[in-house]
Design an enzyme around this catalytic site. Structure first.
Site, PDB file in Angstrom:
ATOM      1  N   ASN A   1       4.353   7.281  15.989  1.00  0.00           N
ATOM      2  CA  ASN A   1       4.054   7.705  17.354  1.00  0.00           C
ATOM      3  C   ASN A   1       3.539   6.482  18.112  1.00  0.00           C
ATOM      4  O   ASN A   1       2.471   5.961  17.787  1.00  0.00           O
ATOM      5  CB  ASN A   1       2.996   8.808  17.359  1.00  0.00           C
ATOM      6  CG  ASN A   1       3.472  10.048  16.638  1.00  0.00           C
ATOM      7  OD1 ASN A   1       4.037  10.947  17.232  1.00  0.00           O
ATOM      8  ND2 ASN A   1       3.258  10.094  15.325  1.00  0.00           N
TER       9      ASN A   1
ATOM     10  N   TYR B   1      -1.662  22.538  19.333  1.00  0.00           N
ATOM     11  CA  TYR B   1      -2.103  22.724  20.708  1.00  0.00           C
ATOM     12  C   TYR B   1      -2.712  24.079  21.025  1.00  0.00           C
ATOM     13  O   TYR B   1      -3.493  24.187  21.957  1.00  0.00           O
ATOM     14  CB  TYR B   1      -0.916  22.491  21.655  1.00  0.00           C
ATOM     15  CG  TYR B   1      -0.274  21.150  21.455  1.00  0.00           C
ATOM     16  CD1 TYR B   1      -0.997  19.986  21.658  1.00  0.00           C
ATOM     17  CD2 TYR B   1       1.039  21.045  21.035  1.00  0.00           C
ATOM     18  CE1 TYR B   1      -0.425  18.745  21.459  1.00  0.00           C
ATOM     19  CE2 TYR B   1       1.629  19.805  20.836  1.00  0.00           C
ATOM     20  CZ  TYR B   1       0.889  18.662  21.047  1.00  0.00           C
ATOM     21  OH  TYR B   1       1.459  17.447  20.843  1.00  0.00           O
TER      22      TYR B   1
ATOM     23  N   ASP C   1       2.536   9.088  10.702  1.00  0.00           N
ATOM     24  CA  ASP C   1       2.343  10.351   9.987  1.00  0.00           C
ATOM     25  C   ASP C   1       3.001  10.252   8.618  1.00  0.00           C
ATOM     26  O   ASP C   1       4.103   9.700   8.488  1.00  0.00           O
ATOM     27  CB  ASP C   1       2.952  11.503  10.779  1.00  0.00           C
ATOM     28  CG  ASP C   1       2.275  11.704  12.127  1.00  0.00           C
ATOM     29  OD1 ASP C   1       1.078  11.363  12.231  1.00  0.00           O
ATOM     30  OD2 ASP C   1       2.932  12.193  13.063  1.00  0.00           O
TER      31      ASP C   1
ATOM     32  N   SER D   1       5.795  16.076  19.194  1.00  0.00           N
ATOM     33  CA  SER D   1       4.944  17.271  19.239  1.00  0.00           C
ATOM     34  C   SER D   1       5.536  18.452  18.470  1.00  0.00           C
ATOM     35  O   SER D   1       5.242  19.599  18.770  1.00  0.00           O
ATOM     36  CB  SER D   1       4.664  17.699  20.692  1.00  0.00           C
ATOM     37  OG  SER D   1       3.837  16.756  21.323  1.00  0.00           O
TER      38      SER D   1
ATOM     39  N   GLY E   1      -1.336  11.195  21.323  1.00  0.00           N
ATOM     40  CA  GLY E   1      -2.202  12.003  22.165  1.00  0.00           C
ATOM     41  C   GLY E   1      -3.555  11.356  22.375  1.00  0.00           C
ATOM     42  O   GLY E   1      -4.080  10.684  21.488  1.00  0.00           O
TER      43      GLY E   1
ATOM     44  N   GLU F   1       7.042   9.743  10.393  1.00  0.00           N
ATOM     45  CA  GLU F   1       7.449   9.181  11.675  1.00  0.00           C
ATOM     46  C   GLU F   1       6.337   8.336  12.259  1.00  0.00           C
ATOM     47  O   GLU F   1       5.211   8.315  11.764  1.00  0.00           O
ATOM     48  CB  GLU F   1       7.850  10.277  12.659  1.00  0.00           C
ATOM     49  CG  GLU F   1       6.749  11.251  13.021  1.00  0.00           C
ATOM     50  CD  GLU F   1       7.231  12.326  13.992  1.00  0.00           C
ATOM     51  OE1 GLU F   1       6.913  12.210  15.194  1.00  0.00           O
ATOM     52  OE2 GLU F   1       7.938  13.251  13.546  1.00  0.00           O
TER      53      GLU F   1
ATOM     54  N   GLU G   1       7.297  17.184  26.702  1.00  0.00           N
ATOM     55  CA  GLU G   1       5.888  16.978  26.361  1.00  0.00           C
ATOM     56  C   GLU G   1       5.023  16.779  27.608  1.00  0.00           C
ATOM     57  O   GLU G   1       3.908  16.276  27.516  1.00  0.00           O
ATOM     58  CB  GLU G   1       5.746  15.773  25.427  1.00  0.00           C
ATOM     59  CG  GLU G   1       6.421  15.970  24.081  1.00  0.00           C
ATOM     60  CD  GLU G   1       6.185  14.805  23.141  1.00  0.00           C
ATOM     61  OE1 GLU G   1       5.038  14.635  22.682  1.00  0.00           O
ATOM     62  OE2 GLU G   1       7.141  14.058  22.881  1.00  0.00           O
TER      63      GLU G   1
ATOM     64  N   ARG H   1       0.331   5.486  15.855  1.00  0.00           N
ATOM     65  CA  ARG H   1      -0.050   6.363  14.750  1.00  0.00           C
ATOM     66  C   ARG H   1       1.153   6.573  13.836  1.00  0.00           C
ATOM     67  O   ARG H   1       2.283   6.749  14.287  1.00  0.00           O
ATOM     68  CB  ARG H   1      -0.535   7.700  15.297  1.00  0.00           C
ATOM     69  CG  ARG H   1      -1.528   8.397  14.399  1.00  0.00           C
ATOM     70  CD  ARG H   1      -1.865   9.799  14.900  1.00  0.00           C
ATOM     71  NE  ARG H   1      -0.735  10.695  14.760  1.00  0.00           N
ATOM     72  CZ  ARG H   1      -0.168  11.338  15.780  1.00  0.00           C
ATOM     73  NH1 ARG H   1      -0.611  11.178  16.998  1.00  0.00           N
ATOM     74  NH2 ARG H   1       0.846  12.147  15.564  1.00  0.00           N
TER      75      ARG H   1
END
Length: 341
Positions: free
Chosen positions: A303, A247, A288, A179, A307, A301, A53, A286
């Site tokens: 994070n 991305y 998800d 990612s 980002g 999951e 990443e 974060r």
């Protein structure tokens, strides 16, 4: 593990978010009432690194560095790929934007704890757990939190047995990547070996997860508070929010308000907070999640170093609370000052 989108995106319902929180209340978007930037001392913004990443981390870190420098913070880029990690002893605190292995898995957290250097975000335990999708899901299951059923895979796995247990379609994932790197949606039994081969290139640990048909959401958490929920919608709604959608494509849509009822949004926020706390995550991060066609929510999951470009999901949620990008970066850094936030 980050799922930001570095390109311009197709956003919906985001134009009227400035200065409004989820209840329509005006929030302070300046840092004029905060202490002088000198309170932070010398700050290392750690980004880049050597993980898969790296490119995402370079974008996130550059944005954070600029935001802090805009506010006269004595902030400097530090890239562990090219600098000796012991040089961090020269800094007063660290803003960690090192996505993936080495920065999001407890390794950097342990070094900084050993050096007694304040750092943004979660500590060793939450970082290590959060980077391991399987152990995170096992912990959530033990806490009674709904997460999509899964199975660990090896080269000797009976693929038919996996399909019998999880059904089709399903998703194949490397256990220790973010990612969406190395992930493949599998629609047929015959596709499983190739999907496994793709994922195992990222490391020995690979998992299969039941495919949840429905709507995808992300929930930003800052200061132990769940921010307004964001709904993500890739242009190809039959696929998942993959690396290209995050991305390289410019046709992903993001919705705030997310389209859930007030009760459902509150339920999802509470579920996400419980998931965040279960892994001992701190500061910011974060979650998800998915909502299936029957209306049930499933955790995917966590994070712990999301980002942080101007088009990422954390800044989107912060904007919905009336916090611009510079103020967001200041606020996260201020979490390293005991008693300030």
């Amino acid at each position: 593990m980050t799922t930001d989108n570095k390109e311009n995106t197709s956003t919906q319902n985001l134009d009227n978010l400035d200065n409004l929180d989820s209840n329509g209340a005006t929030l302070n978007t300046t840092t004029s009432d905060a202490k002088d930037a000198r309170q932070f001392g010398k700050v290392a913004v750690v980004y880049g690194g050597s993980s898969n990443e790296r490119s995402v981390s370079l974008d996130s870190g550059a944005a954070v560095l600029q935001a802090l420098q805009n506010q006269n913070v004595d902030a400097t880029h530090f890239d562990p790929k090219y600098q000796d990690i012991t040089e961090l002893r020269e800094y007063d605190r660290v803003f960690n934007v090192l996505h993936g292995r080495g920065g999001e898995d407890g390794l950097l957290q342990g070094v900084l704890q050993w050096f007694d250097i304040p750092q943004t975000g979660s500590g060793i335990l939450a970082s290590a757990l959060g980077m391991d999708k399987v152990r995170t899901k096992q912990l959530w299951q033990g806490c009674g939190l709904a997460t999509a059923p899964f199975s660990l895979l090896t080269a000797d796995t009976d693929w038919q047995q996996v399909v019998n247990m999880l059904g089709l379609p399903l998703i194949i994932k490397p256990v220790h990547e973010g990612s969406s790197i190395g992930m493949t949606k599998v629609n047929n039994l015959d596709e499983l070996p190739a999907a496994y081969a793709t994922a195992v290139q990222c490391g020995d640990a690979v998992m299969a997860e039941r495919w949840i048909t429905g709507r995808e959401f992300t929930i930003v958490i800052i200061d132990d508070e769940a921010y307004p929920v964001i709904r993500l919608e890739p242009a190809d709604i039959t696929n998942f929010y993959d690396f290209e959608a995050k991305y390289n494509r410019n046709d992903t849509s993001y919705y705030i308000p997310c389209g859930l009822s007030a009760a459902d949004e509150k339920h999802l926020q509470d579920l996400s907070l419980a998931a965040f706390r279960a892994v001992d995550a701190k500061g910011w991060g974060r979650i998800d999640a998915m909502q299936d066609e029957a209306g049930n929510f499933w955790l995917l999951e966590i994070n712990t170093v999301p980002g942080m470009t101007s088009h990422s999901l954390v800044p989107m949620a912060a904007k919905a609370r009336g916090m611009d990008f510079d103020a967001l970066c200041w606020h996260i850094l201020a979490q390293t000052l005991e008693g300030l936030v």
